[in-house]
Design an enzyme around this catalytic site. Structure first.
Site, mmCIF file in Angstrom:
data_model
loop_
_atom_site.group_PDB
_atom_site.id
_atom_site.type_symbol
_atom_site.label_atom_id
_atom_site.label_comp_id
_atom_site.label_asym_id
_atom_site.label_seq_id
_atom_site.Cartn_x
_atom_site.Cartn_y
_atom_site.Cartn_z
ATOM 1 N N ASP A 48 -11.054 68.348 6.934
ATOM 2 C CA ASP A 48 -10.404 67.284 7.699
ATOM 3 C C ASP A 48 -8.899 67.540 7.817
ATOM 4 O O ASP A 48 -8.224 67.721 6.809
ATOM 5 C CB ASP A 48 -10.658 65.947 6.968
ATOM 6 C CG ASP A 48 -10.807 64.788 7.921
ATOM 7 O OD1 ASP A 48 -9.907 64.580 8.739
ATOM 8 O OD2 ASP A 48 -11.839 64.085 7.833
ATOM 9 N N THR A 89 -10.939 61.878 13.708
ATOM 10 C CA THR A 89 -12.117 62.331 12.950
ATOM 11 C C THR A 89 -13.451 62.061 13.662
ATOM 12 O O THR A 89 -14.312 62.931 13.715
ATOM 13 C CB THR A 89 -12.108 61.672 11.559
ATOM 14 O OG1 THR A 89 -11.036 62.256 10.815
ATOM 15 C CG2 THR A 89 -13.405 61.900 10.805
ATOM 16 N N LYS A 171 -16.163 60.132 4.005
ATOM 17 C CA LYS A 171 -16.052 59.218 5.153
ATOM 18 C C LYS A 171 -17.415 59.017 5.808
ATOM 19 O O LYS A 171 -18.076 60.014 6.152
ATOM 20 C CB LYS A 171 -15.127 59.823 6.215
ATOM 21 C CG LYS A 171 -13.681 59.988 5.805
ATOM 22 C CD LYS A 171 -12.881 60.575 6.979
ATOM 23 C CE LYS A 171 -11.399 60.682 6.647
ATOM 24 N NZ LYS A 171 -10.625 61.318 7.733
ATOM 25 N N ARG A 173 -18.185 58.131 8.918
ATOM 26 C CA ARG A 173 -18.320 58.739 10.249
ATOM 27 C C ARG A 173 -18.450 60.259 10.195
ATOM 28 O O ARG A 173 -19.093 60.857 11.050
ATOM 29 C CB ARG A 173 -17.140 58.343 11.143
ATOM 30 C CG ARG A 173 -15.761 58.716 10.639
ATOM 31 C CD ARG A 173 -14.668 58.090 11.509
ATOM 32 N NE ARG A 173 -13.313 58.386 11.062
ATOM 33 C CZ ARG A 173 -12.680 57.764 10.071
ATOM 34 N NH1 ARG A 173 -13.293 56.817 9.402
ATOM 35 N NH2 ARG A 173 -11.437 58.093 9.739
ATOM 36 N N HIS A 317 -2.041 62.806 5.484
ATOM 37 C CA HIS A 317 -1.427 61.602 6.062
ATOM 38 C C HIS A 317 -0.304 61.078 5.165
ATOM 39 O O HIS A 317 0.758 60.713 5.632
ATOM 40 C CB HIS A 317 -2.466 60.489 6.229
ATOM 41 C CG HIS A 317 -3.291 60.604 7.470
ATOM 42 N ND1 HIS A 317 -2.740 60.495 8.719
ATOM 43 C CD2 HIS A 317 -4.619 60.819 7.655
ATOM 44 C CE1 HIS A 317 -3.704 60.636 9.637
ATOM 45 N NE2 HIS A 317 -4.850 60.832 9.004
ATOM 46 N N ASP A 360 -11.672 68.970 12.112
ATOM 47 C CA ASP A 360 -11.950 67.956 13.135
ATOM 48 C C ASP A 360 -10.730 67.645 14.003
ATOM 49 O O ASP A 360 -10.844 66.968 15.017
ATOM 50 C CB ASP A 360 -12.500 66.678 12.486
ATOM 51 C CG ASP A 360 -11.601 66.148 11.383
ATOM 52 O OD1 ASP A 360 -10.690 66.880 10.941
ATOM 53 O OD2 ASP A 360 -11.807 65.004 10.955
HETATM 54 ZN ZN LIG Z 1 -6.604 61.630 9.817
#
Ligand SMILES: [Zn+2]
Length: 553
Positions: A48, A89, A171, A173, A317, A360
């Site tokens: 990710d 994502t 996650k 999703r 992040h 992603d």
């Molecule tokens: Zn992100």
């Protein structure tokens, strides 16, 4: 008479012999040697927020058996980009596993405004489902908003549902969308219990092996020690100093510096393991448990496991791509990948497993860091923009309620109010555009309906055409200047069509994959098309990608 027959016979014999040799020769040329016709197991790894350059930025610090092994024994598509916005994502995992784009697959963001429901929806929310493995709402999920098939669905369709397909991630999703509609299972992390859970969409109770895994309480173990750097901290020369004003802190932490006192932070930070490199180690533990318990790759049919390493995104992040935290997270992931590859060597052998690794989406520089180095960047405030828009709308149309939602850089108009008040839509678009174009960071405001402006560069037209879904996307797309993003005071994010958000690694390894690399432009929608082609099965029904040539031995 006889000599004539003799010469005819000779001629036919010669032709027959030619045909025979040709058949045998061409068969030996096309038949696989000792390699299995299909891999026993396919593993799709999605790191990710891994930007392409993270492979090379930390190269000197990686060991030989993780990323370097994938490169030295596998095939690298060095020039792989996303081809739509927003680069988030949900859409990213959909694109990888469906070979499709938001315009077709319907996953236009992580959350979007649903005009028929008059509210925001989450890409995998499903009110009709319930959580399996916990009592909260974390499992009320399914792939019901994904409009197309995945490569995992197509694999199952190809062999009468005999293949096992499973998706895992912290996650929801990133587990659900890759695994597809016909999946055997998807598992994700529940913050409250520390368990991997699923949804009643897949099953009514967790398999015993998942309960056994959960009962080990590995997340608690990972959080029982402070997070210190893997190497002595002065060796992190690829990153900025540890204490930078634009890095975000954990809740209750005074400064964003090592050592991060995880045992203390755990009580005030729900789901803390996500925002540490140990979330990836924990995911790798669960991946190994899944493979062993489900005996993936040991049956007659090809199985497919999808793994998302999500902690790279959470850490990215919070601290940004130039932080020591980010570098340490990648060095630790490199070790996790090395362990995982070594596990697969013993479990199945390299030639029986086809692995690909990609991301992603990428990530932007922290704007404050970019600006510190004289690189244009900035943060756009949606709340400030909405304030200005409301004032302009009130002044021009006597109501400030003409926008239902502004998110994902998209504006959704309040269609019923526009009808009621008989507002001229062209005039409305002009007022909104003029207001936004005066704001810092806005490069353009583009209508998503109908013909995309011919004056836009080809590259941008290609991206925007793939992005907008007639039912689900907003009415206007607010294009930011390079380096700009929405609403984040510290740390960084992603979502635009600039290269830092689009350019991701794409590595292939194992079954039939030759060693090498290519700089031929590739799009992430090509991944599913390539797997379909290698397996001689149908590509997913909304796939727009093309098989990548030259990957195999
Ligand atoms: Zn992100």
């Amino acid at each position: 008479m006889y000599p004539q027959i003799y010469s005819m016979l000779k001629k036919y014999l010669f032709i027959l012999l030619c045909c025979f040799t040709q058949t045998v020769f061409s068969q030996t040329k096309t038949l696989p040697s000792t390699l299995p016709v299909k891999p026993k197991l396919i593993i799709g790894i999605v790191v990710d927020q891994m930007r392409y350059d993270f492979i090379y930025r930390y190269w000197d610090k990686y060991g030989n058996d993780g990323f370097k092994r994938l490169l030295s024994q596998g095939y690298s598509c060095e020039n792989t980009h996303y081809n739509y916005v927003p680069t988030y994502t949900g859409p990213g995992h959909s694109a990888i596993f469906t070979g499709s784009v938001p315009a077709i697959d319907g996953i236009v963001a992580n959350d979007w405004y649903d005009r028929s429901l008059g509210r925001n929806v989450y890409c995998v929310e499903d009110d009709t489902a319930h959580t399996v493995g916990a009592t909260d709402k974390s499992g009320k999920m399914s792939p019901n908003r994904l409009l197309v098939t995945t490569i995992t669905d197509e694999l199952k369709l190809s062999d009468n549902m005999k293949s096992k397909t499973i998706g895992i991630s912290l996650k929801d999703r990133a587990a659900i969308l890759p695994a597809g509609h016909a999946a055997n299972a998807a598992y994700w992390y529940d913050d409250k219990t520390g368990n991997f859970v699923t949804s009643s969409f897949y099953m009514t109770t967790l398999p015993q092996w998942v309960n056994d895994f959960n009962n080990q309480k590995l997340a608690d173990q990972y959080l029982s020690k402070p997070w210190t750097t893997l190497l002595p901290i002065d060796q992190y020369t690829e990153s900025t100093a540890d204490d930078m004003p634009f890095e975000d802190t954990y809740k209750t932490e005074a400064k964003p510096i090592f050592p991060h006192d995880l045992p203390t932070l755990a009580s005030s930070n729900t789901g803390l393991i996500r925002v540490t490199p140990f979330g990836d180690s924990f995911t790798a533990d669960f991946a190994k448990a899944t493979i062993q318990a489900e005996q993936l790759g040991k049956g007659q049919f090809t199985d497919f496991l999808t793994i998302n390493f999500a902690s790279t995104d959470y850490v990215g992040h919070q601290f940004g791509p130039n932080s020591i935290e980010e570098e340490d997270t990648y060095l630790r992931l490199d070790k996790d990948i090395a362990n995982f590859l070594s596990f697969l060597d013993t479990y199945l052998g390299k030639d029986n497993v086809l692995i690909f690794l990609t991301a992603d989406h990428g990530v932007a520089e922290v704007p404050a860091y970019a600006e510190m180095n004289r690189i244009p960047a900035g943060v756009f405030s949606t709340a400030d923009a909405m304030k200005e828009l409301k004032e302009a709308l009130q002044k021009n149309f006597g109501t400030d309620n003409l926008i239902s939602e502004f998110e994902n850089q998209e504006i959704y108009f309040n269609d019923s109010l526009i009808d009621d008040k008989k507002i001229n839509e062209r005039q409305l678009i002009n007022v909104v555009t003029e207001t936004l174009m005066k704001m810092n960071g806005v490069a353009n405001v583009i209508r998503t309906e109908g013909v995309i402006d011919d004056l836009l560069p080809d590259f941008e037209q290609h991206i925007l055409r793939n992005s907008f879904n007639a039912q689900r996307s907003g009415d206007l797309y607010v294009e930011f200047l390079p380096g700009w993003f929405e609403d984040r005071a510290k740390g960084t994010t992603h979502g635009t069509f600039y290269n830092y958000d689009l350019h991701v690694p794409l590595l292939w390894y194992g079954w039939k994959i030759k060693n090498g690399n290519s700089t031929i432009p590739t799009e992430t929608t090509d991944i599913a098309a390539t797997i379909a082609s290698l397996l001689h099965i149908m590509e997913p029904n909304g796939c727009i990608g093309k098989p990548i040539e030259g990957l195999t031995r």
